[in-house]
Design an enzyme around this catalytic site. Structure first.
Site, PDB file in Angstrom:
ATOM      1  N   ASP A 101      30.620  46.186  44.410  1.00 50.77           N
ATOM      2  CA  ASP A 101      31.853  45.866  43.689  1.00 50.77           C
ATOM      3  C   ASP A 101      31.584  44.625  42.834  1.00 50.77           C
ATOM      4  O   ASP A 101      31.381  43.530  43.369  1.00 50.77           O
ATOM      5  CB  ASP A 101      32.967  45.583  44.709  1.00 50.77           C
ATOM      6  CG  ASP A 101      34.355  45.633  44.095  1.00 50.77           C
ATOM      7  OD1 ASP A 101      35.301  46.020  44.802  1.00 50.77           O
ATOM      8  OD2 ASP A 101      34.485  45.302  42.898  1.00 50.77           O
ATOM      9  N   ASP A 202      35.553  45.533  38.810  1.00 49.56           N
ATOM     10  CA  ASP A 202      36.866  44.928  39.035  1.00 49.56           C
ATOM     11  C   ASP A 202      37.554  44.586  37.704  1.00 49.56           C
ATOM     12  O   ASP A 202      36.923  44.017  36.811  1.00 49.56           O
ATOM     13  CB  ASP A 202      36.637  43.636  39.845  1.00 49.56           C
ATOM     14  CG  ASP A 202      37.913  43.010  40.357  1.00 49.56           C
ATOM     15  OD1 ASP A 202      38.611  43.690  41.120  1.00 49.56           O
ATOM     16  OD2 ASP A 202      38.200  41.864  39.980  1.00 49.56           O
ATOM     17  N   GLU A 244      37.984  49.615  37.329  1.00 54.58           N
ATOM     18  CA  GLU A 244      39.399  49.454  37.698  1.00 54.58           C
ATOM     19  C   GLU A 244      40.151  49.129  36.414  1.00 54.58           C
ATOM     20  O   GLU A 244      39.843  48.130  35.760  1.00 54.58           O
ATOM     21  CB  GLU A 244      39.575  48.325  38.705  1.00 54.58           C
ATOM     22  CG  GLU A 244      41.030  48.128  39.109  1.00 54.58           C
ATOM     23  CD  GLU A 244      41.260  46.852  39.878  1.00 54.58           C
ATOM     24  OE1 GLU A 244      40.517  45.893  39.677  1.00 54.58           O
ATOM     25  OE2 GLU A 244      42.201  46.799  40.694  1.00 54.58           O
ATOM     26  N   HIS A 318      42.050  48.778  48.881  1.00 52.87           N
ATOM     27  CA  HIS A 318      42.266  47.516  49.593  1.00 52.87           C
ATOM     28  C   HIS A 318      43.436  46.715  49.020  1.00 52.87           C
ATOM     29  O   HIS A 318      43.807  45.669  49.578  1.00 52.87           O
ATOM     30  CB  HIS A 318      40.986  46.679  49.529  1.00 52.87           C
ATOM     31  CG  HIS A 318      40.632  46.308  48.126  1.00 52.87           C
ATOM     32  ND1 HIS A 318      40.193  47.227  47.185  1.00 52.87           N
ATOM     33  CD2 HIS A 318      40.693  45.128  47.479  1.00 52.87           C
ATOM     34  CE1 HIS A 318      39.998  46.618  46.038  1.00 52.87           C
ATOM     35  NE2 HIS A 318      40.295  45.348  46.178  1.00 52.87           N
ATOM     36  N   ASP A 319      43.979  47.189  47.877  1.00 52.07           N
ATOM     37  CA  ASP A 319      45.121  46.491  47.258  1.00 52.07           C
ATOM     38  C   ASP A 319      46.437  47.233  47.478  1.00 52.07           C
ATOM     39  O   ASP A 319      47.480  46.751  47.020  1.00 52.07           O
ATOM     40  CB  ASP A 319      44.921  46.400  45.735  1.00 52.07           C
ATOM     41  CG  ASP A 319      43.813  45.461  45.330  1.00 52.07           C
ATOM     42  OD1 ASP A 319      43.201  45.706  44.278  1.00 52.07           O
ATOM     43  OD2 ASP A 319      43.548  44.491  46.078  1.00 52.07           O
TER      44      ASP A 319
HETATM   45  O1  TEU Z   1      42.759  43.839  41.478  1.00 49.47           O
HETATM   46  C1  TEU Z   1      43.304  43.712  40.188  1.00 49.47           C
HETATM   47  C2  TEU Z   1      44.741  43.639  40.262  1.00 49.47           C
HETATM   48  O2  TEU Z   1      45.379  43.552  39.256  1.00 49.47           O
HETATM   49  C3  TEU Z   1      45.396  43.731  41.568  1.00 49.47           C
HETATM   50  O3  TEU Z   1      45.181  42.514  42.247  1.00 49.47           O
HETATM   51  C4  TEU Z   1      46.863  43.968  41.363  1.00 49.47           C
HETATM   52  O4  TEU Z   1      47.328  43.000  40.442  1.00 49.47           O
HETATM   53  C5  TEU Z   1      47.593  43.761  42.628  1.00 49.47           C
HETATM   54  O5  TEU Z   1      46.839  44.232  43.698  1.00 49.47           O
HETATM   55  C6  TEU Z   1      48.864  44.539  42.479  1.00 49.47           C
HETATM   56  O6  TEU Z   1      49.770  43.972  43.375  1.00 49.47           O
HETATM   57  C7  TEU Z   1      41.391  43.485  41.536  1.00 49.47           C
HETATM   58  C8  TEU Z   1      40.943  43.594  42.983  1.00 49.47           C
HETATM   59  O7  TEU Z   1      41.050  44.948  43.413  1.00 49.47           O
HETATM   60  C9  TEU Z   1      41.834  42.692  43.800  1.00 49.47           C
HETATM   61  O8  TEU Z   1      41.534  42.821  45.194  1.00 49.47           O
HETATM   62  C10 TEU Z   1      41.604  41.258  43.347  1.00 49.47           C
HETATM   63  O9  TEU Z   1      42.531  40.422  44.024  1.00 49.47           O
HETATM   64  C11 TEU Z   1      41.830  41.120  41.837  1.00 49.47           C
HETATM   65  O10 TEU Z   1      41.224  42.152  41.074  1.00 49.47           O
HETATM   66  C12 TEU Z   1      41.197  39.831  41.336  1.00 49.47           C
HETATM   67  O11 TEU Z   1      39.802  39.958  41.423  1.00 49.47           O
END
Ligand code: TEU
Length: 543
Positions: A101, A202, A244, A318-319
């Site tokens: 990642d 990411d 992403e 994971h989000d």
């Molecule tokens: O996520 C991008 C992102 O925009 C998400 O954090 C989203 O805003 C949020 O989950 C929605 O509530 C990526 C990664 O997947 C995330 O884990 C990181 O926190 C983020 O980027 C920053 O690197």
């Protein structure tokens, strides 16, 4: 899986591991690479072809590793570079590739580049980041961070602000600077030489930005940067890449996943993940899901990229909150609804992604404010409490949409800490691990685990899963999600009864003698679909 033919990932299934919560072997309470090594045979049994590892690079863990302080070092909490080399080797030996990642939009503020950049305006690394002159409390503009608060942080000794779309500890990298791009490409080539099979990228649609014009996604030079990135790195090997892209629409996704390989293999787009929130509101303000809207969304993406790009297929990561709690049933139909959601997704064209524990039907977990670990949820709690929201309402929103839901430890067995750690887990284990765990499901042929295993195997057996075009049936029906896939003389009929109500149903003409490839009920009820009933039928049209 042989990863030599063109577009080999079109018949692959990916398993996402959040290493911090997967398997601890040291008693530290956090997962590690040796723990993943121990569980490779579990993943081989499931039948996945790739493992996407959330970041395990050196990091101060402000955002659980999405704040990288050294892209070419493994954080000691996860192990060593030798452990990573062993994992890549042992996974490859089992026909499983490792996807790392990569967080190329920003680094940690502890990264050597940023520490140098802070030293002076003319330091060679200063322009690795995005700076604007200004005085204390005179922000360059009103841009906000995704995690709350201003997107600018002031550095008094420089008399400047630096830009960060996420936490202040995650300064955005300046992709306009060719030296930044070259340094990132060299780092990627270094990992390619160590044998990785691909990368997850990411917030890749946020690397091209013009903060002065409030442009932080889909910036003018985005596809120029992606074509250069791909030509300088990925295309030198036959790697799989997934970006992403929260800001992707179908037209842009066609460019990202163009069959000529000029950019990426595919993207994660999130249109379906926004359908159950109030329009124009953040994810915390939920709304009921309209099944017809969900079906229309999937239909648009299936048609939009068929033959012109490639879809990723996912409901968890994971989000995101766990999909069984979000769109399924946490009660008596938990397993049945988990299987239905899997049928709905895996019957479509694209590369499916399974998030750790999804194959068990793991659920969300209610947490007290003291248990929360996620920077996003903790900031929301503080901001909404200060704004006068009732605490119970804030915690309910976090239970429904918080990222910690996906990050509770993997539930391996019904023993202490669900077999995840012999220590104190960094995030509490869901108490339902006593019922929902891998050990019990491996022993139960009707479990969600074995259902996923059989579903994954179908994709390898019937080319129509990979090649077939998509036709939605009953578009307006608010209970039934039914579609066909057709390729050459093969056809699938995918049938899902969303919800706890039995629904009357007659098989379309010509399907009476079809073969049932998979079903979440042991038999078929004539003229009826039972609560959360799902099945995939198959027929040859040349006979
Ligand atoms: O996520 C991008 C992102 O925009 C998400 O954090 C989203 O805003 C949020 O989950 C929605 O509530 C990526 C990664 O997947 C995330 O884990 C990181 O926190 C983020 O980027 C920053 O690197």
């Amino acid at each position: 899986m042989e990863r030599t033919e063109k577009n080999w990932w079109h018949s692959a299934v990916v398993y996402q591991i959040y290493p911090k919560s997967f398997q601890d072997t040291t008693g530290s309470g956090t997962g590690d690479l040796k723990g993943i090594l121990q569980r490779l045979d579990y993943l081989k049994t499931l039948g996945v072809d790739l493992i996407w590892l959330s970041p395990v690079f050196a990091s101060p863990q402000v955002d659980n590793g999405y704040d990288i302080s050294d892209y070419q070092a493994i954080d000691p909490m996860y192990g060593t570079l030798e452990d990573m080399d062993s994992l890549i080797q042992e996974a490859n030996r089992r026909g499983i590739g490792i996807m790392l990642d990569l967080v190329l939009n920003h680094s940690s503020d502890r990264h050597r580049w940023f520490r140098e950049a802070l030293k002076s305006r003319d330091n060679p690394f200063h322009d690795y980041y995005i700076w604007r002159d200004g005085g204390p409390d005179a922000f360059p503009n009103d841009m906000r961070s995704a995690f709350g608060g201003p997107a600018w942080t002031y550095v008094p000794q420089l008399g400047q602000y630096y830009f960060h779309q996420f936490a202040p500890e995650q300064p955005d990298l300046n992709w306009e600077n060719p030296a930044v791009r070259r340094a990132l490409y060299d780092m990627i080539l270094w990992w390619m030489d160590r044998g990785v099979a691909g990368f997850r990228l990411d917030v890749i649609d946020q690397i091209a930005k013009e903060p002065d014009r409030h442009i932080t996604i889909n910036g003018p030079r985005l596809h120029e940067f992606l074509r250069e990135l791909s030509a300088e790195t990925f295309r030198k090997g036959n790697l799989v890449t997934v970006g992403e892209a929260w800001g992707a629409d179908v037209d842009r996704a066609k460019r990202y996943s163009c069959p000529d390989g000029s950019e990426l293999s595919m993207v994660f787009q999130f249109e379906h993940m926004g359908l159950d929130q109030q329009p124009g509101k953040p994810k915390w303000d939920t709304a009921p899901l309209s099944l017809s809207a969900l079906k229309a969304c999937f239909e648009k993406w299936q048609h939009g990229l068929h033959g012109q790009g490639w879809n990723s297929l996912f409901l968890n990561n994971h989000d995101l909150p766990r999909i069984v709690s979000r769109w399924g049933d946490e009660g008596g139909f938990r397993e049945t609804s988990a299987k239905l959601l899997a049928v709905m997704l895996h019957g479509m064209q694209g590369t499916p992604y399974i998030f750790q524990g999804e194959e068990l039907g793991m659920t969300n977990m209610r947490m007290t404010v003291d248990q929360l670990q996620d920077v996003e949820a903790k900031n929301l709690y503080r901001e909404r409490l200060e704004a006068g929201y009732p605490e119970g309402q804030i915690l309910e929103s976090i239970y429904r949409r918080g990222r910690d839901n996906a990050r509770t430890p993997m539930q391996w067995d019904d023993g202490p800490q669900a077999g995840f750690t012999t220590g104190t887990p960094w995030l509490p284990v869901n108490p339902n691990a006593a019922r929902i765990n891998a050990k019990a499901q491996l022993a139960d042929p009707d479990s969600v685990f074995h259902f996923y295993r059989r579903l994954i195997a179908l994709r390898k057996t019937y080319p129509v899963f990979r090649m077939g075009d998509f036709t939605l049936l009953l578009p307006e029906h608010e209970k039934l999600f039914v579609y066909t896939r057709a390729w050459m003389d093969q056809e699938l009929l995918v049938i899902c009864n969303f919800g706890a109500d039995p629904t009357s149903w007659q098989l379309p003409e010509g399907w009476a003698g079809a073969k049932c490839l998979i079903a979440n009920y042991p038999d078929a009820a004539q003229g009826l679909l039972r609560p959360w009933e799902a099945k995939i039928l198959y027929r040859r049209t040349d006979v």
